[in-house]
Every structure is written in C-alpha cells, then in structure tokens.
Design a protein around this motif. Structure first.
Motif, mmCIF file in Angstrom:
data_model
loop_
_atom_site.group_PDB
_atom_site.id
_atom_site.type_symbol
_atom_site.label_atom_id
_atom_site.label_comp_id
_atom_site.label_asym_id
_atom_site.label_seq_id
_atom_site.Cartn_x
_atom_site.Cartn_y
_atom_site.Cartn_z
ATOM 1 N N TYR A 1 0.815 -1.211 0.000
ATOM 2 C CA TYR A 1 0.000 0.000 0.000
ATOM 3 C C TYR A 1 0.856 1.271 0.000
ATOM 4 O O TYR A 1 0.608 2.209 -0.740
ATOM 5 C CB TYR A 1 -0.928 -0.015 1.226
ATOM 6 N N TYR A 2 1.873 1.298 0.863
ATOM 7 C CA TYR A 2 2.702 2.500 0.965
ATOM 8 C C TYR A 2 3.776 2.567 -0.112
ATOM 9 O O TYR A 2 4.523 3.529 -0.171
ATOM 10 C CB TYR A 2 3.355 2.591 2.350
ATOM 11 N N SER A 3 3.876 1.518 -0.919
ATOM 12 C CA SER A 3 4.958 1.505 -1.894
ATOM 13 C C SER A 3 4.484 1.917 -3.280
ATOM 14 O O SER A 3 5.260 2.426 -4.073
ATOM 15 C CB SER A 3 5.563 0.113 -1.970
ATOM 16 N N ALA A 4 3.222 1.679 -3.558
ATOM 17 C CA ALA A 4 2.717 2.023 -4.881
ATOM 18 C C ALA A 4 2.691 3.553 -5.018
ATOM 19 O O ALA A 4 2.440 4.260 -4.055
ATOM 20 C CB ALA A 4 1.319 1.450 -5.051
ATOM 21 N N GLU A 5 2.964 4.009 -6.233
ATOM 22 C CA GLU A 5 3.024 5.464 -6.427
ATOM 23 C C GLU A 5 1.643 6.032 -6.724
ATOM 24 O O GLU A 5 1.259 6.205 -7.861
ATOM 25 C CB GLU A 5 3.971 5.801 -7.571
ATOM 26 N N LYS A 6 0.885 6.266 -5.694
ATOM 27 C CA LYS A 6 -0.406 6.939 -5.896
ATOM 28 C C LYS A 6 -0.739 7.704 -4.616
ATOM 29 O O LYS A 6 -0.202 7.396 -3.573
ATOM 30 C CB LYS A 6 -1.511 5.942 -6.247
ATOM 31 N N GLY B 1 -2.934 -4.520 -0.616
ATOM 32 C CA GLY B 1 -2.052 -3.522 -1.202
ATOM 33 C C GLY B 1 -2.774 -2.255 -1.614
ATOM 34 O O GLY B 1 -2.159 -1.302 -2.094
ATOM 35 N N LEU B 2 -4.092 -2.246 -1.435
ATOM 36 C CA LEU B 2 -4.869 -1.079 -1.874
ATOM 37 C C LEU B 2 -5.471 -0.323 -0.707
ATOM 38 O O LEU B 2 -6.030 0.750 -0.868
ATOM 39 C CB LEU B 2 -5.998 -1.518 -2.819
ATOM 40 N N GLN B 3 -5.416 -0.928 0.476
ATOM 41 C CA GLN B 3 -6.007 -0.250 1.633
ATOM 42 C C GLN B 3 -4.960 -0.104 2.739
ATOM 43 O O GLN B 3 -4.014 -0.886 2.845
ATOM 44 C CB GLN B 3 -7.215 -1.015 2.157
ATOM 45 N N ASP B 4 -5.183 0.918 3.573
ATOM 46 C CA ASP B 4 -4.275 1.139 4.702
ATOM 47 C C ASP B 4 -4.743 0.303 5.888
ATOM 48 O O ASP B 4 -5.952 0.126 6.096
ATOM 49 C CB ASP B 4 -4.297 2.633 5.080
#
Ligand SMILES: C[S@@+](CC[C@H](N)C(=O)[O-])C[C@H]1O[C@@H](n2cnc3c(N)ncnc32)[C@H](O)[C@@H]1O
Length: 390
Positions: free
Chosen positions: A39-44, A291-294
């Motif tokens: 989640y924190y690694s994807a660039e968005k 990977g999409l949510q905190d």
C-alpha cells in the motif's frame, strides 16, 4: 478487488514456511510495505482529500507552522546549535516538511540557516512525492534536506529533534488472542480453496509476553472475555531503540492516536484496534483490497514511555494535540481570522481546519509524547512552549 501479484507473493512466502503460514505482523508488513506492491509503496496518492485518509497536514499549513514554533524554541533551549537536525520519520507526502520549512524560512531565517532537515522514509513512492513537493527547497538549498536510511545516520550524531506524526500507527503488529486460558498468536495461512485464513497457534516470540509483563496486563486476572483479541506493536520498540541510538542530545516528539496501556487492553476492547482504510471508509477486514487499503492500529503510549525510560530517555510530558497546538498559538490564529482580508468561504475553510486540529474527538484528542535526552539541568527546567497551558 485485490492485487493478485501481491497475493501470490504472500502465498509463496507462506509456502516457504514449514507450517505454511506467516504471522499477522509479516502479513501486514507485506500488504503495507512490499517494495513494489504494498500500500505505501505504490506510487499513488493515499493521504489527503484524494486518498484514503487525511492527517493533520492535509488540513492546511497551520499544523506544520505551529510545530515550527515549538522546534524553534527547542533550538533556543539547546543553545542555538548549528547544525540543528530535525529528523522527520515517516514524512507522508512531504506536505508537513514543506509547511514547516516555508514558515521557518520566512519567519525565523537565523534558525532556518542552522536547520538540517533529515527525512527517514521507507516508501520509495512517497519519497518521490516528497521530493516533488519539496523541489523548490531542494533547488534553492541543495544541502538542506536529505533522505537517509537509518544505517546512513551515525549513532549519537543528532543534536536537535526527532519528530513523527502518525508513524507508529502504521507499523505492522502481531495479533494475539486469549483463548481457553492461554495467550496465543494469530497467523495467516491459505485454505484449501486458496483464500486467506487465520490460524491460531503458540506465540511466535517471547517478546510478546515480556511486553504484557512490562505493561502489567494479566489476561488471566481480569474479566477478559473468551477469545479476547488484540495486537502488539513490537516494531515500535525497535524504532524507539534506533532513534534513541541516533540522538545525541535533544527531544523526540511523537504524535499519534492511542491510549494508555490499561485503556488499550481494557477487557471491553475485545477486538483490538486494527482498522482498515479504503477511500475514506473504514472497516475491519484486513484480508481484502490487498495492497490497496491502509491498515492501522492505535498506539500504546505507556509502552513508548516505559521503553523510553529503559533506554534512558527522559519523559518530558504526555499531552493532547489540542492543548499542545493551542499553547503554540492556534487560539490566536482563530481569533485573528476575522481580521484577515480573505473571502468568507476561505475564512470558513480556515476556521474549520483549525477547529479540526483541536477537536477532542478527532485530531485534537491525539497524544503528543515528548521525551528528551542528555539535556543539562538548566535546559530541563525550561518549559516547552507547547506545554505552557498544561
Ligand atoms: C500514516 S502515514 C503518515 C504520514 C505523515 N507523517 C502525515 O502526517 O501525513 C505513515 C508514514 O510513515 C511511513 N513509514 C512507515 N513505516 C516507516 C518506518 N519504519 N520508517 C520510516 N517511515 C515509515 C509511511 O511510508 C508513511 O510515510
């Protein structure tokens, strides 16, 4: 919806384990911090209006500016060291850094000239965002802001202040469950249908027991319900140990949401504090939206205090963000708003942001823990500006 590559990576990791499982802490570490898919690694964008949650800095520049007031006084207390290092850990989008640097450059140029701004950040995607948001400063003062790994910071080298806002709540945690009179750990594994399932087994590390002993939590003593479930943030101790090693002299300011140990592990809080954030909604299922949510948990502030004492950090104060910011001048800012030459819409927006920063049920109820190291007796006697109304 989930990231199938991340799911496959996690499944592979389980496969490598003889018991075909990983701890919840390992699972949380991957879904949040896997170098490419976490989640924190994807660039968005994740933080702010367009993201999944917002933090104090998303509300405007006041938070950074008020903290700037405190840091400037710390520089004075430490007798104007040059360089004065400000070490921000977990800098998010870099907006806080931008706000504080902009303010200090204009209002306190002497302090700004002495300031060495160091960022420790694990997410490469967020480092890119931070560099983008700070590019004006990077171009103007190429040496002033540096991004470092812990290994690049020498032990006993920081004279100044360590700072984090909503960092510890983002650390992966162990999940435990008190069942049939025993404390057990929750692991993540795969079902025969290839879905994520929880498995309960012995604790993965003795440190969990040490942690509860230190916090004087005895599950067998109280009226803890059957299957009482909670979590343990052991990485917070590693983090505190590391920052303590780097700090030669100065302060450590930790802001986050959390409780004291007794409140955290109250028998009524039988499902722990783990929350998942997805597009400004929160829910309790960490096994979806991989990977999409905190994923986040509250912070046990007593643990930070107790570990700090063990490490030799001096406990200065534990206060609430609302009080801290009021003492740093938030009230004056509110009072002055009506005399500012801004349109009504802008005025309401600013006023609302200031109110949100001190709202006791929201950001104002966050804890601010201040610890210090190696201050002289005289330095210790000086009250920090942010604590003047406590
Ligand atoms: C919830 S965000 C808070 C961001 C920012 N402080 C704010 O208030 O907007 C957590 C931040 O901590 C970073 N982070 C998580 N674990 C970290 C670690 N061990 N060391 C440094 N940064 C970390 C994340 O990548 C992210 O930037």
């Amino acid at each position: 919806m989930s990231d199938s590559q991340l799911f496959n990576f996690i499944a592979e990791k389980m496969n490598h384990n003889p018991l075909k499982r990983i701890t919840f802490a390992d699972y949380m570490g991957e879904v949040l911090y896997h170098p490419f898919r976490g989640y924190y690694s994807a660039e968005k964008v994740k933080i702010g209006q367009k993201g999944d949650f917002f933090t104090a800095s998303s509300l405007g520049s006041d938070f950074g500016e008020l903290i700037g007031e405190q840091i400037k006084q710390i520089w004075e207390i430490l007798d104007y060291p040059k360089p004065f290092s400000f070490l921000e850990m977990g800098a998010g989008t870099g907006i806080f850094a931008k706000d504080i640097l902009t303010y200090l450059e204009e209002k306190y140029p002497d302090f700004f000239a002495s300031l060495n701004y160091i960022i420790v950040e694990t997410s490469q995607g967020l480092i890119s965002q931070q560099k983008e948001n700070l590019k004006v400063f990077i171009n103007k003062y190429p040496q002033k802001i540096t991004w470092k790994n812990w290994s690049e910071i020498e032990d006993n080298s920081i004279i100044g202040c360590g700072f984090s806002n909503e960092l510890i709540d983002a650390f992966p945690v162990h999940q435990v469950i008190y069942t049939k009179g025993q404390l057990k750990e929750i692991y993540v594994s795969l079902s025969s249908e290839n879905t994520l399932i929880e498995v309960i087994d012995e604790l993965s590390t003795e440190e969990i027991l040490t942690y509860f002993e230190l916090n004087e939590i005895n599950f067998s003593e109280n009226s803890y319900p059957h299957n009482y479930r909670t979590e343990v943030n052991l990485l917070a101790k590693d983090w505190l140990t590391t920052i303590n090693n780097k700090l030669k002299k100065g302060y450590l300011i930790t802001i986050d949401y959390g409780y004291s140990n007794k409140k955290y592990y109250h028998p009524q809080r039988y499902q722990g504090t783990l929350k998942c954030y997805y597009q400004h909604h929160h829910h309790d299922n960490p096994y979806i939206n991989l990977g999409l949510q905190d994923l986040t948990t509250h912070v046990n502030f007593t643990a930070l205090e107790l570990w700090g004492k063990e490490l030799g950090l001096n406990q200065v104060y534990l206060t609430k963000q609302g009080l801290f910011l009021m003492a740093l001048g938030l009230g004056d800012r509110l009072a002055k708003l009506t005399s500012e030459k801004i349109n009504l819409q802008e005025l309401f927006k600013k006023r609302d942001a200031l109110h949100q920063l001190i709202e006791p049920q929201g950001l104002g109820g966050f804890n601010v823990l201040i610890q210090s190291k190696n201050l002289t007796e005289n330095e210790e006697k000086i009250t920090l500006k942010g604590l003047m109304i406590n």
